[in-house]
Design a protein around this motif. Structure first.
Motif, PDB file in Angstrom:
ATOM      1  N   ARG A 179       0.857  -0.764  -0.208  1.00 25.76           N
ATOM      2  CA  ARG A 179      -0.228  -0.126  -0.258  1.00 25.76           C
ATOM      3  C   ARG A 179       0.787   1.022   0.133  1.00 25.76           C
ATOM      4  O   ARG A 179       1.683   1.221   0.418  1.00 25.76           O
ATOM      5  CB  ARG A 179      -0.554  -0.050   1.095  1.00 25.76           C
ATOM      6  N   VAL A 180       0.211   2.212  -0.354  1.00 23.95           N
ATOM      7  CA  VAL A 180       1.193   3.408  -0.586  1.00 23.95           C
ATOM      8  C   VAL A 180       1.550   3.465   0.583  1.00 23.95           C
ATOM      9  O   VAL A 180       0.665   3.866   1.632  1.00 23.95           O
ATOM     10  CB  VAL A 180       0.194   4.770  -1.296  1.00 23.95           C
ATOM     11  N   CYS A 181       2.674   4.659   1.536  1.00 16.76           N
ATOM     12  CA  CYS A 181       3.030   5.235   2.708  1.00 16.76           C
ATOM     13  C   CYS A 181       2.375   6.348   3.231  1.00 16.76           C
ATOM     14  O   CYS A 181       1.963   7.287   2.834  1.00 16.76           O
ATOM     15  CB  CYS A 181       4.066   5.460   2.862  1.00 16.76           C
ATOM     16  N   PRO A 182       0.926   6.315   4.307  1.00 15.68           N
ATOM     17  CA  PRO A 182      -0.058   7.595   4.782  1.00 15.68           C
ATOM     18  C   PRO A 182       1.298   8.081   4.840  1.00 15.68           C
ATOM     19  O   PRO A 182       0.757   9.644   5.097  1.00 15.68           O
ATOM     20  CB  PRO A 182      -0.177   6.848   5.631  1.00 15.68           C
ATOM     21  N   VAL A 183       2.205   8.167   5.421  1.00 17.23           N
ATOM     22  CA  VAL A 183       3.399   9.709   6.322  1.00 17.23           C
ATOM     23  C   VAL A 183       3.715  10.496   4.846  1.00 17.23           C
ATOM     24  O   VAL A 183       3.464  10.656   5.032  1.00 17.23           O
ATOM     25  CB  VAL A 183       4.090   8.847   6.266  1.00 17.23           C
ATOM     26  N   CYS A 184       4.515   9.524   3.684  1.00 19.58           N
ATOM     27  CA  CYS A 184       5.019  10.161   2.863  1.00 19.58           C
ATOM     28  C   CYS A 184       4.403  10.397   1.307  1.00 19.58           C
ATOM     29  O   CYS A 184       4.831  10.708   0.285  1.00 19.58           O
ATOM     30  CB  CYS A 184       6.760   9.836   2.610  1.00 19.58           C
ATOM     31  N   GLY A 185       3.224   9.405   1.607  1.00 12.80           N
ATOM     32  CA  GLY A 185       2.897   9.105  -0.370  1.00 12.80           C
ATOM     33  C   GLY A 185       3.794   8.614  -1.630  1.00 12.80           C
ATOM     34  O   GLY A 185       3.576   8.168  -2.030  1.00 12.80           O
ATOM     35  N   PHE A 186       4.350   7.385  -0.702  1.00 12.75           N
ATOM     36  CA  PHE A 186       5.938   6.883  -1.684  1.00 12.75           C
ATOM     37  C   PHE A 186       4.861   5.617  -1.800  1.00 12.75           C
ATOM     38  O   PHE A 186       4.519   5.437  -0.888  1.00 12.75           O
ATOM     39  CB  PHE A 186       7.141   6.504  -1.320  1.00 12.75           C
ATOM     40  N   TYR A 187       5.346   4.825  -3.048  1.00 12.21           N
ATOM     41  CA  TYR A 187       5.306   3.088  -3.036  1.00 12.21           C
ATOM     42  C   TYR A 187       6.162   2.864  -4.074  1.00 12.21           C
ATOM     43  O   TYR A 187       6.533   3.420  -5.393  1.00 12.21           O
ATOM     44  CB  TYR A 187       3.628   2.841  -3.626  1.00 12.21           C
ATOM     45  N   ASN A 188       7.397   1.443  -3.903  1.00 13.70           N
ATOM     46  CA  ASN A 188       8.367   0.803  -4.302  1.00 13.70           C
ATOM     47  C   ASN A 188       8.932   2.618  -4.899  1.00 13.70           C
ATOM     48  O   ASN A 188       9.282   1.546  -6.144  1.00 13.70           O
ATOM     49  CB  ASN A 188       7.560   0.285  -5.592  1.00 13.70           C
ATOM     50  N   GLY A 189       9.906   2.912  -3.666  1.00 14.94           N
ATOM     51  CA  GLY A 189      10.496   3.554  -4.544  1.00 14.94           C
ATOM     52  C   GLY A 189       9.641   5.101  -5.635  1.00 14.94           C
ATOM     53  O   GLY A 189      10.794   6.374  -5.880  1.00 14.94           O
ATOM     54  N   VAL A 190       8.861   4.845  -6.003  1.00 15.31           N
ATOM     55  CA  VAL A 190       8.230   6.348  -6.367  1.00 15.31           C
ATOM     56  C   VAL A 190       7.189   6.961  -6.002  1.00 15.31           C
ATOM     57  O   VAL A 190       6.425   6.499  -5.494  1.00 15.31           O
ATOM     58  CB  VAL A 190       7.036   5.508  -7.635  1.00 15.31           C
ATOM     59  N   GLU A 191       7.493   8.060  -6.061  1.00 16.23           N
ATOM     60  CA  GLU A 191       5.972   9.279  -4.883  1.00 16.23           C
ATOM     61  C   GLU A 191       4.531   9.243  -6.392  1.00 16.23           C
ATOM     62  O   GLU A 191       4.427   8.845  -7.113  1.00 16.23           O
ATOM     63  CB  GLU A 191       6.265  10.770  -4.938  1.00 16.23           C
ATOM     64  N   VAL A 192       3.100   8.189  -5.185  1.00 12.63           N
ATOM     65  CA  VAL A 192       2.180   7.954  -6.343  1.00 12.63           C
ATOM     66  C   VAL A 192       1.551   9.135  -5.565  1.00 12.63           C
ATOM     67  O   VAL A 192       0.189  10.274  -5.993  1.00 12.63           O
ATOM     68  CB  VAL A 192       2.187   6.826  -5.804  1.00 12.63           C
ATOM     69  N   VAL A 193       1.449  10.391  -4.534  1.00 14.09           N
ATOM     70  CA  VAL A 193       0.707  10.986  -3.743  1.00 14.09           C
ATOM     71  C   VAL A 193       1.650  11.830  -3.022  1.00 14.09           C
ATOM     72  O   VAL A 193       2.463  12.095  -2.628  1.00 14.09           O
ATOM     73  CB  VAL A 193      -0.160   9.847  -2.740  1.00 14.09           C
ATOM     74  N   ASP A 194       1.679  13.009  -4.154  1.00 10.44           N
ATOM     75  CA  ASP A 194       1.877  14.554  -3.160  1.00 10.44           C
ATOM     76  C   ASP A 194       1.162  14.739  -2.055  1.00 10.44           C
ATOM     77  O   ASP A 194       0.422  15.813  -1.506  1.00 10.44           O
ATOM     78  CB  ASP A 194       1.493  14.998  -4.293  1.00 10.44           C
ATOM     79  N   MET A 195       2.057  14.494  -1.250  1.00 10.51           N
ATOM     80  CA  MET A 195       1.273  14.002   0.284  1.00 10.51           C
ATOM     81  C   MET A 195       1.560  16.010   0.868  1.00 10.51           C
ATOM     82  O   MET A 195       0.977  16.501   1.947  1.00 10.51           O
ATOM     83  CB  MET A 195       2.219  13.506   1.139  1.00 10.51           C
ATOM     84  N   LYS A 196       2.518  16.962   0.377  1.00 10.68           N
ATOM     85  CA  LYS A 196       2.700  18.179   0.658  1.00 10.68           C
ATOM     86  C   LYS A 196       1.498  19.224   0.032  1.00 10.68           C
ATOM     87  O   LYS A 196       1.008  19.775   0.421  1.00 10.68           O
ATOM     88  CB  LYS A 196       4.179  18.849  -0.126  1.00 10.68           C
ATOM     89  N   GLY A 197       1.106  18.503  -1.637  1.00 11.92           N
ATOM     90  CA  GLY A 197       0.206  19.236  -1.147  1.00 11.92           C
ATOM     91  C   GLY A 197      -1.401  19.187  -0.911  1.00 11.92           C
ATOM     92  O   GLY A 197      -2.832  19.426  -0.718  1.00 11.92           O
ATOM     93  N   ALA A 198      -1.686  17.679  -0.192  1.00  7.71           N
ATOM     94  CA  ALA A 198      -2.615  17.361  -0.394  1.00  7.71           C
ATOM     95  C   ALA A 198      -2.920  17.941   1.273  1.00  7.71           C
ATOM     96  O   ALA A 198      -3.755  18.062   1.732  1.00  7.71           O
ATOM     97  CB  ALA A 198      -2.629  15.297  -0.014  1.00  7.71           C
ATOM     98  N   GLU A 199      -1.680  18.534   2.009  1.00  5.91           N
ATOM     99  CA  GLU A 199      -2.010  18.632   3.543  1.00  5.91           C
ATOM    100  C   GLU A 199      -3.160  20.093   3.454  1.00  5.91           C
ATOM    101  O   GLU A 199      -3.557  20.619   4.322  1.00  5.91           O
ATOM    102  CB  GLU A 199      -1.065  19.228   4.264  1.00  5.91           C
ATOM    103  N   ALA A 200      -2.930  20.435   2.766  1.00  4.80           N
ATOM    104  CA  ALA A 200      -3.920  22.114   2.391  1.00  4.80           C
ATOM    105  C   ALA A 200      -5.080  22.344   1.721  1.00  4.80           C
ATOM    106  O   ALA A 200      -5.460  20.689   0.917  1.00  4.80           O
ATOM    107  CB  ALA A 200      -2.501  22.644   1.258  1.00  4.80           C
TER     108      ALA A 200
END
Length: 62
Positions: free
Chosen positions: A41-62
């Motif tokens: 599953r995608v990491c809920p803290v950093c948004g990475f999965y298998n070494g690739v950024e899948v979710v932009d967690m910086k943009g998701a906070e705002a």
């Protein structure tokens, strides 16, 4: 039609059900940030999965 001849006692019934238990879900560590997450599953803290950024967690906070 098949019908039980005797009532199943609670002890016999509960002995049969002892093997069915709730288990704690498996956990893995994130390769990117090291936090604990569910596997595959995608990491809920950093948004990475298998070494690739899948979710932009910086943009998701705002």
């Amino acid at each position: 039609m098949a019908v039980p001849k005797r009532k199943t006692s609670t002890a016999r019934r509960d002995k049969r059900r002892t093997h069915w238990k709730m288990e704690v879900p498996a956990m893995a560590t994130c390769d990117h940030c090291g936090s604990v997450k569910r596997p595959h599953r995608v990491c809920p803290v950093c948004g990475f999965y298998n070494g690739v950024e899948v979710v932009d967690m910086k943009g998701a906070e705002a």
